[in-house]
Structures are given as structure tokens and as C-alpha cells.
Write an enzyme that holds these catalytic residues in place. Structure first.
Site, PDB file in Angstrom:
ATOM      1  N   CYS A 100     -18.269  26.772  37.606  1.00 46.51           N
ATOM      2  CA  CYS A 100     -19.264  26.559  36.798  1.00 46.51           C
ATOM      3  C   CYS A 100     -18.623  25.237  36.165  1.00 46.51           C
ATOM      4  O   CYS A 100     -19.552  25.028  35.094  1.00 46.51           O
ATOM      5  CB  CYS A 100     -18.386  28.115  36.331  1.00 46.51           C
ATOM      6  SG  CYS A 100     -19.359  29.303  36.980  1.00 46.51           S
TER       7      CYS A 100
HETATM    8  C1  BEZ Z   1     -16.468  29.232  40.099  1.00 45.43           C
HETATM    9  O1  BEZ Z   1     -17.631  28.759  39.085  1.00 45.43           O
HETATM   10  O2  BEZ Z   1     -15.597  28.648  40.626  1.00 45.43           O
HETATM   11  C2  BEZ Z   1     -16.024  30.661  40.312  1.00 45.43           C
HETATM   12  C3  BEZ Z   1     -16.670  31.920  39.346  1.00 45.43           C
HETATM   13  C4  BEZ Z   1     -16.558  33.732  40.091  1.00 45.43           C
HETATM   14  C5  BEZ Z   1     -16.069  33.754  41.441  1.00 45.43           C
HETATM   15  C6  BEZ Z   1     -15.486  32.857  41.919  1.00 45.43           C
HETATM   16  C7  BEZ Z   1     -15.921  31.101  41.634  1.00 45.43           C
END
Ligand code: BEZ
Length: 269
Positions: free
Chosen positions: A78
Site C-alpha cells: 500500500c
Molecule cells: C501490503 O500492503 O503490503 C499488505 C497489506 C495487507 C496484507 C499484506 C500486505
């Protein structure tokens, strides 16, 4: 929060059931996830920028909306996505698109995370990130992912992107797994496609990019299409199914130049 106004017939089978089992086995009443053709509900609440955010007011009456649901603040994928979206602010502006993020975190968390995003990606997030720390909006929208939980074991939001037309109808929804960051160039491309389709009764072929030829919708007869574009501008693809179909030629595959690309005036004219 209002209800999604469904674009499909009243008696159509629902796409999702109205209840799901929560992690602690209590039944949560959740709303169907908004999908193409639904009027996306107005989200009212807080962002990192204000406590009286109103999605419809923010988007405005004549702009398109882009909503990034993201699983959570301070997560690696994200972080890169929001930095990439922030870096394309002028591209969204050019396309008359208002951008908003959404996660189940509070305003201070969003503000702290935005500082990290700037350091990690060099980009400043200036668009609002909706706050839903009690998950009430996410539950109601049906966007919690029961298989993807934060450190406290609570479900995170799905990694979906919604594009809304100016009338707030969902034009596109794409959902990615938490592990895969969205391709921001594809999001720009798909907005270009949605906007040309919306304005000109055309579709865009596979791998289309602006300036490429488009396909005339079946809603336009050959006569109407020729009236609009000129006979010589249209390529009717001669396909076998039409060659032997008697007197009625359907001409379902009709190309024309991208109508958003204006002809350059010839020199001396
Ligand atoms: C991420 O944005 O890296 C992420 C978000 C939720 C679960 C796993 C990864």
C-alpha cells in the site's frame, strides 16, 4: 450512509448474500459490495484533512471519482501504491478525476503514514484518505476480507479500486489480492477508455491506449455510424459469420479512429 441503488433488475439474483460470519462467529449484517452500474453510496465522515468529509461534495457534480480501498496503513504494498498514485496527481487532474483513499485506520495514523510515504517514495499524498477505524463503513460496503487480517486479527479491507462516473455510478471495480500492488498506468488507461466510451458510444479493444482505433457500439446502426463518422472513416471487418448470413449483415466489428483525437488542420488550409 445511504443504500446502493442497484442498476440491475429488482428480481435479479443477488450477487452476494446479505450476511457473512464474522471471525468471532457472530453474524454481521453486511451490504452487497457496490458493483458496476450501482450508485456508489455517499461516504460521510473523517479524513486526515477534515472531520466533515462528504464523498459526493468532494468529487463534485461534473468530475469522475477514483476510490482506492487499501488493506491498511503502514503496509508495504500500500505504501508504494499510494506514493505512485500521489505522483500521478497531475494526470488525474488532467482527466477530471478526484482521488480518495480508504482504510480502516484513523486520521492520525493516515497523517503519520503519509510522512513515511513521502520518505519511501518521494511523493506527497495530498488527496483525502477516508478513516474507518471502527470498520463500520467497510462492513456496510461489504469490503472486508476475512482471509486477510491485521496484527490484531481483524479483517482488512480488500484491495479494490472503484471508478465513479460524474453521476456517482460505478463505472469500474477491480479487486487485487493484498500481495499485488495495482498498476497505476493501467488505472489511467482504463479511465481513458471509460471516458471515451462514456462520451462517444464506442468500446476500446484489447490493449488499447489513447490514440488507438476504437470499436463502434452495437447501439449505433451502420447508417447512424456513417452519419457520425463518415463511411470512409469506418473499417467494417469482413468476418466469416457475416459472409454467409443471408441478407442481414450485422457488422459487429467496426473500427474508427479515436474520436478524442482531433484531425490536425492541413498546412495552408
Ligand atoms: C501490503 O500492503 O503490503 C499488505 C497489506 C495487507 C496484507 C499484506 C500486505
Amino acid at each position: 450512509m445511504g443504500n446502493c441503488q442497484r442498476g440491475r433488475p429488482r428480481d435479479a439474483e443477488p450477487l452476494h448474500t446479505g450476511t457473512r460470519t464474522s471471525p468471532d462467529s457472530k453474524l454481521l449484517q453486511v451490504h452487497d459490495r457496490p458493483t458496476i452500474g450501482d450508485v456508489f453510496p455517499n461516504l460521510k465522515g473523517s479524513t486526515q484533512l477534515s472531520d466533515d468529509f462528504d464523498l459526493y461534495e468532494y468529487i463534485g457534480n461534473d468530475k469522475w471519482g477514483l476510490i482506492f480501498m487499501h488493506p491498511g496503513d503502514f503496509t508495504p504494498v500500500c505504501t508504494t501504491e499510494l506514493g505512485a498514485a500521489a505522483g500521478l496527481a497531475s494526470e488525474f487532474e488532467k482527466r477530471n478525476v478526484s482521488v480518495v483513499g480508504f482504510s480502516c485506520n484513523n486520521a492520525q495514523s493516515h497523517r503519520d503514514w503519509i510522512v513515511d510515504i513521502k520518505v519511501a517514495t518521494g511523493e506527497q499524498v495530498n488527496f483525502p484518505l477516508f478513516c474507518d477505524p471502527d470498520r463500520s463503513h467497510a462492513k456496510w460496503l461489504g469490503i472486508l476480507d476475512q482471509n486477510n487480517r491485521d496484527r490484531k486479527g481483524l479483517p482488512m479491507t480488500v484491495r479494490s479500486v472503484y471508478v465513479l462516473k460524474p453521476n456517482k455510478e460505478v463505472a469500474l471495480v477491480i479487486t487485487y489480492p493484498a500481495s499485488t500492488g495495482r498498476n497505476m498506468n493501467e488505472i489511467l488507461r482504463v479511465i481513458d477508455s471509460l471516458q471515451v466510451s462514456h462520451e462517444y458510444e464506442v468500446g476500446t479493444p484489447a490493449n488499447w491506449t489513447p490514440g488507438g482505433r476504437v470499436l463502434i457500439n452495437a447501439t449505433l446502426s451502420d447508417n447512424q455510424a456513417e452519419g457520425r463518422y463518415g463511411r470512409e472513416q469506418i473499417e467494417y471487418v469482413d468476418v466469416p459469420s457475416e459472409r454467409f448470413s443471408g441478407a442481414i449483415r450485422r457488422h459487429y466489428l467496426r473500427y474508427v479512429n479515436d474520436p478524442t483525437v482531433k484531425e490536425q488542420p492541413q498546412e495552408g488550409t
